[in-house]
Structures are given as structure tokens and as C-alpha cells.
Design an enzyme around this catalytic site. Structure first.
Site, PDB file in Angstrom:
ATOM      1  N   GLU A 224      -2.710  11.640   3.241  1.00  0.00           N
ATOM      2  CA  GLU A 224      -3.498  11.103   4.344  1.00  0.00           C
ATOM      3  C   GLU A 224      -3.367  11.995   5.570  1.00  0.00           C
ATOM      4  O   GLU A 224      -2.299  12.522   5.875  1.00  0.00           O
ATOM      5  CB  GLU A 224      -3.056   9.686   4.694  1.00  0.00           C
TER       6      GLU A 224
ATOM      7  N   GLU B  48       0.852  -1.189   0.000  1.00  0.00           N
ATOM      8  CA  GLU B  48       0.000   0.000   0.000  1.00  0.00           C
ATOM      9  C   GLU B  48       0.887   1.236   0.000  1.00  0.00           C
ATOM     10  O   GLU B  48       1.887   1.291   0.718  1.00  0.00           O
ATOM     11  CB  GLU B  48      -0.896  -0.005   1.246  1.00  0.00           C
TER      12      GLU B  48
END
Length: 343
Positions: A164, A159
Site C-alpha cells: 500500500e 484486514e
């Protein structure tokens, strides 16, 4: 699926704001700035060819809308394409900007889930240069937005978290998650960067994710224009990440500093200087840990990351109470100009 970022750190509170979605010119953010580093070549100069260009309606047609339960336990109902369009949570503006929004008009009982959107590219990738231009991103109390990519059988396929943050966070976090056997310790001395590895501060060197430690190998930017309000009031900008067998690097550019070669669709990462985040393959076989990735853009609420950081983020009440109040999501919107994929 996006993993839980269990690394907890203190965030400086910020005010909400974004908009057609334009935000207030107020900048109640901390004074973090990028380090002043002389540009240097971080990858050899070569030609990149445009493979896919997602813009406008293609985000609605060429990306899948996820409708399952949130794997990170967010208080959300992810909407289908049809429902997202019908409810005004996914649409294309007259200027070609794609908007992905959280429901900001329905008052809910405390403990309810709120409608939102998560999309992923129908195409998968095994390497490349990915350039994403966002006019604005979601943020605010209970809000957990992310732009990322993920492979099959998480964390086996890896990932890459490019954007974020949660709640009132003021700077962006970049993270990799992998299966066992991947870390960037060899490229660091503890948590001190070696040879200008990256401009951001390293949080953790171990990339492998497990039930015991799910932090991943992460960097935290120090520039307040990289996330949330500080990003939005400057009309956003560009995030670019280069994924190849020798490593993964992320650069970010505010609207007024986007390289001319990016605008001309002739990107030259060797001219971009030190990346914001950098994971060399020194002690991690990138090719075996990252494969068959779909690009993902989503906004969840509360969940494992935002809820666990809620109290220390300067947000009022509880995360569940924030989800119930529709006025908290006026600026919980992605405004996407384009995502370009080069090989």
C-alpha cells in the site's frame, strides 16, 4: 473493505514510470536500503502444500470484480468484469501476465471519477502462506494501489495490507486493522523494535481501528525497491505473508533475490530471515481477529488517504485535477505474474 490509513507522513517525490510497461532506468528515489541482518529462523521449518495458484486468466475468472462505490471515497468508477475487459482495463498478455489498469486515455472534467479495477478472490481463507509475484505496480500523483485481504463486517474480521502507498510515496507500508483488543505494544518498546522483530520501521502499535483512530498497527519499509518506481524498474518482485495463529509476517524480495524455494514452489519461510513486517500474537489473539479473508487487488484515486497526503507529496495542483488528466495514469497498472496460496 480497505480502511482509511489516516497516518500522515512526508513522502519523497519520485518520477512516474512503468511498463510493457517498462520504466525508465532513472532512479530518482531516496537512498534507503534494507538493514543488513544475519538470517535467522523466524518460523519452524515445515512443509507447505500448494492449495491455489492464480495466474493469467484465473484472475479474470476466479476473482470477483467489485462495482460499488469506493468505501474510501476515491474518485473512481470500479468496472465490472465485462466492462473492464471491453475497455482494456483488465486483460492477459501473451506472456501470461495479468494487467489491471486505470483508464489512461480519457480526459475528464475536474471533479469527475475515472474508471479503474478492483478484484477479490472468490475463495476465502483463514490462514496460510500467500506468495504474490508482481512485475509492476501502479503509482503516481493521486494513485492509491493496494494488495490486501479482508474479512467480514470490517473491522471485525480484520484486514492485512501487504502492499500500500499513495502519490509519490517511495517505500511500502504494511498494516493490520482489527476490532478492539489487538496491539503489538508487548513486542515493542515504544516504537523501537525488540530482538529484530522486523526490518521495517514501526509507525503505530495499536491495531484496532475506529472513527477516532484508523491508523492500524503499521510498518514503513526503508527500502526504495519495495514500492512504485523503485520496485518497477527492477522488474518487480515477490511479497510473501504467513498468516497463522501465532502471528502474521510479511517478507519481500526484489526480482534478483527471490529465494530458490519460492521459485520451486517449495517455500521455506524459516530460511528467509527477519521479515519486513511482523505482528506476533503476544497481545493479540490473531485467530479471533482475522478470519474468512478474501484477497484483494485494487487501484483507487485520491480518496481518504491519497487526497489527504496530496499536497505534501510534491504533486502539482489538486488531486481532483490530477484525476482529470489521463496522462497521469500511464503507469497506473498492476502487472501480475501470479498469486500462490499454500497451507
Amino acid at each position: 473493505m480497505r480502511s482509511v490509513l489516516a497516518f500522515i507522513f512526508s513522502f519523497v517525490p519520485l518520477f512516474a514510470l512503468a511498463g510493457k510497461f517498462h520504466e525508465s532506468p532513472l532512479r530518482p528515489r531516496h537512498g534507503g536500503r534494507s538493514r543488513s541482518l544475519a538470517p535467522r529462523n523466524t518460523t519452524s521449518s515445515r512443509t507447505f502444500v500448494l492449495k491455489d495458484y492464480y495466474q493469467g486468466q484465473s484472475f479474470l475468472n476466479d476473482w470477483d470484480f467489485f462495482t460499488g462505490d469506493d468505501p474510501t471515497h476515491g474518485s473512481v468508477n470500479f468496472q465490472s468484469r465485462e466492462d473492464a475487459i471491453k475497455k482494456g482495463l483488465a486483460f492477459v498478455q501473451a506472456d501470461g501476465t495479468t494487467v489491471l489498469a486505470v483508464d489512461d486515455f480519457t480526459t475528464l472534467p475536474v471533479g469527475s471519477k475515472r474508471d479503474t479495477v478492483r478484484i477479490s478472490s472468490k475463495k476465502s481463507y483463514n490462514s496460510g502462506l500467500f506468495i504474490a509475484d508482481f512485475f509492476s505496480m501502479p503509482h503516481g500523483c493521486s494513485v492509491w494501489p493496494a494488495y490486501w485481504s479482508v474479512g467480514p463486517q470490517w473491522p471485525a474480521g480484520g484486514e492485512i495490507d501487504v502492499i500500500e502507498g499513495v502519490n509519490t510515496q517511495t517505500t511500502n507500508q504494511y498494516t493490520l486493522h482489527t476490532s478492539e483488543g489487538c496491539d503489538i505494544g508487548a513486542a515493542t518498546q515504544g516504537k523501537t523494535l525488540v530482538a529484530n522483530l522486523a526490518t521495517s520501521n514501526i509507525l503505530n502499535t495499536q491495531c484496532a481501528s475506529s472513527d477516532q483512530d484508523n491508523r492500524g498497527c503499521a510498518f514503513l519499509d526503508s527500502d526504495a525497491s519495495t514500492y512504485g518506481h523503485g520496485f518497477n524498474i527492477l522488474s518487480g518482485g515477490v511479497y510473501a505473508h504467513l498468516w497463522e495463529s501465532t502471528g502474521i509476517k510479511v517478507w519481500r524480495f526484489s526480482r534478483d533475490s527471490i529465494p530458490a524455494d519460492v521459485t520451486a514452489k517449495n517455500p521455506n519461510p524459516s530460511s528467509w530471515g527477519t521479515p519486513a513486517a511482523n505482528w506476533p500474537s503476544t497481545s493479540c489473539d490473531i485467530a479471533s481477529h482475522f478470519f474468512d479473508h478474501n484477497l484483494v487487488i485494487d487501484t483507487t484515486l485520491c480518496g481518504d488517504f491519497a487526497d489527504s497526503n496530496y499536497a505534501q507529496s510534491g504533486c502539482p495542483g489538486t488531486c481532483a485535477q490530477a484525476v482529470a488528466n489521463a496522462t497521469n495514469f500511464k503507469f497506473a497498472k498492476w502487472n501480475i505474474n501470479y498469486v500462490a496460496v499454500y497451507e
